[in-house]
Design an enzyme around this catalytic site. Structure first.
Site, PDB file in Angstrom:
ATOM      1  CG  ASP A 115      -1.944   1.076   1.212  1.00 34.63           C
ATOM      2  OD1 ASP A 115      -2.173   1.653   0.138  1.00 34.63           O
ATOM      3  OD2 ASP A 115      -2.531   1.356   2.273  1.00 34.63           O
ATOM      4  CG  ASP A 117      -1.939   7.078   1.339  1.00 36.07           C
ATOM      5  OD1 ASP A 117      -1.048   7.867   0.996  1.00 36.07           O
ATOM      6  OD2 ASP A 117      -3.047   7.003   0.773  1.00 36.07           O
ATOM      7  N   GLY A 166      -5.321   3.336  -3.125  1.00 35.08           N
ATOM      8  CA  GLY A 166      -6.476   4.195  -3.384  1.00 35.08           C
ATOM      9  C   GLY A 166      -6.073   5.648  -3.514  1.00 35.08           C
TER      10      GLY A 166
END
Length: 487
Positions: free
Chosen positions: A8, A10, A97
């Site tokens: 990921d 973040d 995202g």
């Protein structure tokens, strides 16, 4: 062999949430942080949260966002970990995202093989408040599946690392899912939990996974048994330490109660001493007032003079009564007698004052006796008070020692508990290995069975040809033909 590691962006590759930092540019960081937190904890739908957050960014300058991307801090160990993984021949991807304006810059800086992210829409250099991209409609599992198919890899050749609720789908599907400083809901689903904010901490788990691929079922079962024995011993030690901590806690509480009782007695003795000291001061005051009154009294203690005056007065009175005197002489004697009587009256007044003084002296002595008696009594209570205070201090010292022992045992028990959690994680990994090995063994056995069936069918067909040519079949040959439904 692990061929793909997915991270990921973040809070994994970078130390923070990119969208929160963009929010600061627009002064809406509090609203965005709240929405981000709720999304990462799984309280609200990720897509809904994402769209709401991006709307708040409408009007932000893309140049400012690109500058921001250059300043975002990398997670400690990120650069070294990615370099290490690529050095081992692994592909490294980020499925996030987050947004292209951030992810592309970070990905290029770290030489990532894949950067799969969402796109922020902009016009005339300003964000429109709209977002699109693979992570708007699809899950990270969907994206990972597509990436694996594109590379020709399997889920068993993949490691996934994430921290938020939207990472769960890829963590569960990968061979090894690592929760990195993650939300509680993510930790529940992950294979491994890393609490330290250093990405290099994931390396040992990946190495261990690589090593485990070469382990046999017997070795895995032995390893599991070893871990279970270790877990049992660790839990036993933890429970023993907890029991010791409990004993020390009970001792500490008992001593604290005794200290409280001793302190209560000390305070009681102190109050009694103070009460008596007040009485001492009152008697001192009364004694001093009485002594002052004594000093203020004036009298002349001349008893002989009083007798002489009385005798002289009687003598004058007799002369006046028995002798014939001229007027002048009589007046002189009368005046003389009056003067003597005045002097006598003064002496009698002094005697009265003296008597009063003696009474006051007795009273003063009584007050003084009270002072001495009460002072001694106050001193006794003072000594009792000091004794109880000393006893209180001694008991408190014992209670403090018991408390320190309690804390020590609790820390040791906590340490053992953490050790047991790590061992349970190891057992969990071994169970996965055992499951994978058994699955692989099942596949091998199935392949062997399939191959054996092919050979047997071929043999059955040959027997059938011979049978048709008139060969007499044995019982086993007949059963073989029946098994493959040739006859």
């Amino acid at each position: 062999m692990i061929k793909l590691v997915v991270l990921d962006l973040d809070n994994v590759i970078i130390d923070g949430e990119a969208i929160d930092e963009i929010g600061k540019l627009m002064g809406v960081e509090d609203k965005i942080i709240n929405l981000t937190k709720r999304a990462m904890e799984g309280e609200i739908d990720f897509k809904e949260s994402l769209e709401e957050r991006v709307k708040l960014l409408k009007g932000a300058r893309i140049d400012d966002i690109k500058k921001l991307a250059q300043t975002l801090p990398l997670m400690e160990g990120a650069k070294e970990t990615i370099k290490y993984l690529k050095g081992k021949g692994c592909k490294v991807a980020t499925i996030t995202g987050s947004f292209d304006l951030i992810a592309d810059i970070i990905g290029e800086k770290l030489n990532l093989d894949y950067i799969i992210c969402n796109k922020l829409h902009h016009k005339n250099g300003l964000l429109t408040g709209e977002v699109s991209g693979p992570l708007v409609e699809k899950t990270k599992y969907d994206i990972l599946k597509e990436l694996l198919e594109e590379e020709g890899f399997s889920f068993d050749e993949c490691v996934a690392v994430g921290d938020g609720a939207n990472d769960i789908s890829m963590l569960e599907s990968a061979k090894l899912g690592i929760a990195f400083n993650a939300k509680p809901i993510v930790k529940e689903k992950a294979d491994i939990i890393v609490e330290e904010k250093n990405l290099k901490c994931i390396i040992p788990f990946i190495e261990e996974l690589e090593e485990s691929n070469n382990i046999t079922l017997e070795e895995a079962l032995d390893k599991k048994s070893e871990y279970e024995d270790k877990l049992s011993a660790t839990l036993k030690e933890r429970d023993e330490l907890n029991n010791k901590a409990k004993e020390k806690k009970e001792l500490r509480d008992e001593l604290n109660n005794k200290a409280k009782e001793a302190l209560g007695l000390a305070i009681k003795f102190r109050d009694k001493r103070n009460e008596i000291n007040k009485m001492v001061e009152e008697n001192k005051r009364l004694r001093d007032e009485t002594n002052k009154k004594i000093r203020e009294l004036k009298w002349s203690p001349f008893r002989r003079k009083r007798l002489k005056l009385e005798k002289e007065i009687r003598k004058i009175d007799k002369i006046i009564e028995t002798q014939v005197l001229d007027m002048k002489k009589e007046n002189e004697l009368v005046n003389r007698a009056n003067d003597l009587r005045k002097e006598l009256a003064k002496i009698k007044e002094d005697e009265k004052t003296m008597a009063e003084s003696l009474e006051l002296k007795k009273l003063s002595e009584k007050y003084h006796e009270n002072v001495v008696k009460l002072s001694n009594e106050a001193q006794e209570y003072h000594e009792k008070m000091l004794e109880q205070f000393q006893k209180t201090d001694e008991i408190r010292a014992q209670a403090d020692e018991a408390h320190n022992e309690f804390v020590k045992f609790m820390k040791l028990a906590s340490k053992k508990h953490e050790e047991s959690k790590k061992i349970m994680e190891e057992i969990k990994q071994v169970n996965k290995q055992i499951k994978a090995i058994k699955s692989k063994m099942g596949e091998i056995e199935a392949a062997k069975t399939h191959k054996r069936e092919i050979i047997e069918r071929k043999k059955a067909e040959e027997i059938y040809k011979l049978f048709k040519d008139g060969k007499k079949l044995t019982k086993d040959e007949l059963l073989l033909l029946q098994r493959y439904k040739i006859v």
